[in-house]
Structures are given as structure tokens and as C-alpha cells.
Design an enzyme around this catalytic site. Structure first.
Site, PDB file in Angstrom:
ATOM      1  N   ASP A 142      -0.203   3.937  -0.054  1.00  0.00           N
ATOM      2  CA  ASP A 142       1.517   4.074   0.137  1.00  0.00           C
ATOM      3  C   ASP A 142       1.591   4.830  -0.874  1.00  0.00           C
ATOM      4  OD1 ASP A 142       0.676   2.136   1.981  1.00  0.00           O
ATOM      5  OD2 ASP A 142       1.174   0.153   0.293  1.00  0.00           O
ATOM      6  N   LYS A 143       3.396   5.518  -0.382  1.00  0.00           N
ATOM      7  CA  LYS A 143       3.934   6.354  -1.115  1.00  0.00           C
ATOM      8  C   LYS A 143       4.607   6.186  -2.455  1.00  0.00           C
ATOM      9  CE  LYS A 143       8.739   8.042  -1.599  1.00  0.00           C
ATOM     10  NZ  LYS A 143       9.299   8.454  -1.032  1.00  0.00           N
TER      11      LYS A 143
END
Length: 327
Positions: A142-143
Site C-alpha cells: 500500500d502507498k
């Protein structure tokens, strides 16, 4: 080449000729502009509802005047440009790259993140990696999750690495700070699928895809627990969803975490550090795999990033000052 996403929203009501037909057949009739394989994948991914209920069974028999809705992300082929973005590379040879991803770096371009991604950086760093699907990226973080990722520089390497992921021979371990004081380790073995109403989120769902997360306690604090986790599967947001499911969401998680839990008598330093930590406290700390060319078992580790280490230090200091009896 890479892919971006476009939200698809479709709605229709079944008619007499649809009675008794399978859901995937009915969708193909109602929405002929989309391929049968794409419609079936949307069903299996939980992107289709019948009368407001998610239905993941393509063979489901349809009734009269049922409301069918589809809400999904349609991937569109676009061209990504190489960008000179620095990567923290722990290992590189002619077959693979091992990268320590920072927070705030998106892996693939998408809505709102058309450039500045890891993919853009790879296109600049590795000549001809655009010939490999997704520029060699075989798994995502995830970011705002930090830590280790493997990237394939050739198509044979990618094929080999994808097989390891599917066969669960690749080992991925994480460290996280979870809310609440956990008694001990264990595992969460719960299927994960799209949230019933919030379609951009994931949730534990009976009709979701199998997912297993193992965890053990590294250190206990007054209102948090430092844990080590290992994945058997790799579902979207898996650790975040599973830990929330057992009532121990990750500290700082802006989506699944809820409000920070502040113990009594916490110092201003503790409160401000916790409130200012605005990403999930999750780090991919260890990655182990068979090299796709030599078959050698290799392993890498990445220390906790500075912001997460600082968070744990502050939480540890709070416990040293107050003990465990003032929750």
C-alpha cells in the site's frame, strides 16, 4: 505500458427472458459491451450486487425483476513515462531488484497518482523493463506501507516469482504497531472480500477469498502491541483488515484504524506523536525467496523506518513511566 483505473457503474433490472439463467449469462446479456470473462471476474471479486446483496456466484440462478448493479474498476492501458526517481535498492542483478519502499510512494499509477510512482522509477532505472508486464512488479505494498519488494527484470524471472507467490514458497514478514494490549500470538484465518457497502474498502466476508495471517508478540505496551506478522496469502489490505477484525487495528491507519486510543495520563509527547502519525504503522521487514535463475534461497531485511521507530520509542517510554496498570 501500465494500467490506470476507471470506475464502472452499471445497473439494470432482469426481465422475463432472464428467469432461471445464470448470473454471468444475464450480465453478458444486459451489458454486452463488456467481455464475459471481465463480467465473471467482477462477480468473483464481489463487485456485483443482486437486490442490494453482494453475489460472488456466477452460476446463481436469477429471478424476475431483480436489480443488478455492478461497481468496479476498469483497467485501461496507458503509457507511463520513465522518471528519474531515486530508489532504495538493497540488491540487484540481471534478473531481480530488491527495493526498500518508502512511505508516500505509490507502486502503480492510478487515479490521482498518474506519475511519481515506483513504476515510473523502474522504467528509468532498468532498460527494457517495459517489455515485462507491469514493469516487473509482482506484488504490491500500500502507498503508506514501507519495506521490501521484489521486482523482476525479465519475463522468465517474473513468471518464476509469480509462481512462488502462488505456491506460497516466497516468505514475506512484517512488523506493526497494533492498538490494544494483546495477550499472545496466533493467526487470523478469515476470507477477505470487498466491503458490502464501501466498495473501495476490504472486509472479512464469508464469500471472500481465503486469507491467513500469522502473528506473534514482540513487545507489549500500555495501550499498544508491537507485533511480527507473516502472510500465507496476499489479499488487498490483508494485515490491516485482519487486525481490525480481531479488534487490534494498526496504529495510525487512516482507513481501518478509527480514533487513536490514548491511555490515562499520557504525556503531551505521546499524544502528539500518535496523532501526527498519519499512516498505518506497518513495515515489510523481511523478504525471502528462491532466486529465479540460480534457485538459491535468499533473504533480505529492512530496518524500521525512522518515523515508525520513533513512534515505538515514545510508546515504550510511556509504558516505562506508567507501567501496565493505568489503562
Amino acid at each position: 505500458m501500465t494500467q490506470t483505473s476507471n470506475t464502472v457503474k452499471l445497473e439494470a433490472v432482469t426481465e422475463s427472458q432472464h428467469f432461471g439463467q445464470r448470473l454471468d449469462q444475464v450480465l453478458a446479456d444486459l451489458f454486452p459491451e463488456y467481455s464475459r470473462s471481465k463480467l465473471k471476474s467482477w462477480i468473483l471479486d464481489g463487485n456485483v450486487t443482486v437486490n442490494g446483496e453482494v453475489n460472488t456466484t456466477p452460476r446463481h440462478k436469477m429471478q424476475l425483476e431483480e436489480v443488478v448493479r455492478v461497481e468496479a474498476e476498469m483497467e485501461i492501458q496507458t503509457r507511463s513515462e520513465p522518471q528519474d526517481i531515486e530508489l532504495d535498492i538493497l540488491y540487484e542483478d540481471e534478473h531481480i531488484l530488491i527495493i526498500n519502499k518508502p512511505a508516500d510512494m505509490v507502486v502503480h499509477p492510478g487515479a490521482g497518482n498518474s506519475d511519481g510512482t515506483m513504476l515510473n522509477a523502474l522504467l528509468a532505472h532498468v532498460p527494457n523493463i517495459d517489455k515485462v508486464p507491469r514493469a516487473g512488479i509482482v506484488h504490491r505494498l500500500d502507498k503508506d506501507t514501507t519495506g521490501l519488494m521484489v521486482v523482476a527484470k525479465t519475463l522468465p524471472a517474473q513468471t518464476h516469482l509469480v509462481a512462488q507467490l502462488q505456491e506460497r514458497t516466497m516468505s514475506r514478514e512484517y512488523e506493526a504497531l497494533a492498538m490494544g494490549t494483546m495477550v499472545g500470538g496466533g493467526k487470523v484465518d478469515e476470507p477477505i472480500g470487498r466491503h458490502a457497502t464501501k466498495r473501495t474498502l476490504m472486509a472479512v466476508r464469508e464469500n471472500g477469498k481465503p486469507a491467513t495471517t500469522h502473528f506473534r508478540v514482540k513487545e507489549k505496551f500500555r495501550a499498544h502491541t508491537y507485533i511480527r506478522l507473516k502472510l500465507e496469502s496476499g489479499r488487498t489490505h490483508q494485515i490491516r483488515v485482519h487486525m481490525t477484525h480481531i479488534k487490534h487495528p494498526l496504529a495510525g491507519d487512516p482507513v481501518y484504524g478509527g480514533r487513536p486510543r490514548l491511555p490515562k495520563g499520557a504525556s503531551d509527547e505521546f499524544v502528539q506523536t500518535l496523532r501526527n502519525f498519519r499512516r498505518q504503522a506497518l513495515h515489510a521487514v523481511q523478504l525471502s525467496l528462491f532466486h529465479p535463475e540460480t534457485e538459491e534461497w535468499m533473504s533480505w531485511q529492512a530496518p524500521l523506518p525512522e518515523d515508525m521507530q520513533q513512534l515505538i520509542d515514545v510508546v515504550r517510554k510511556d509504558t516505562q513511566e506508567h507501567g501496565f496498570d493505568e489503562l
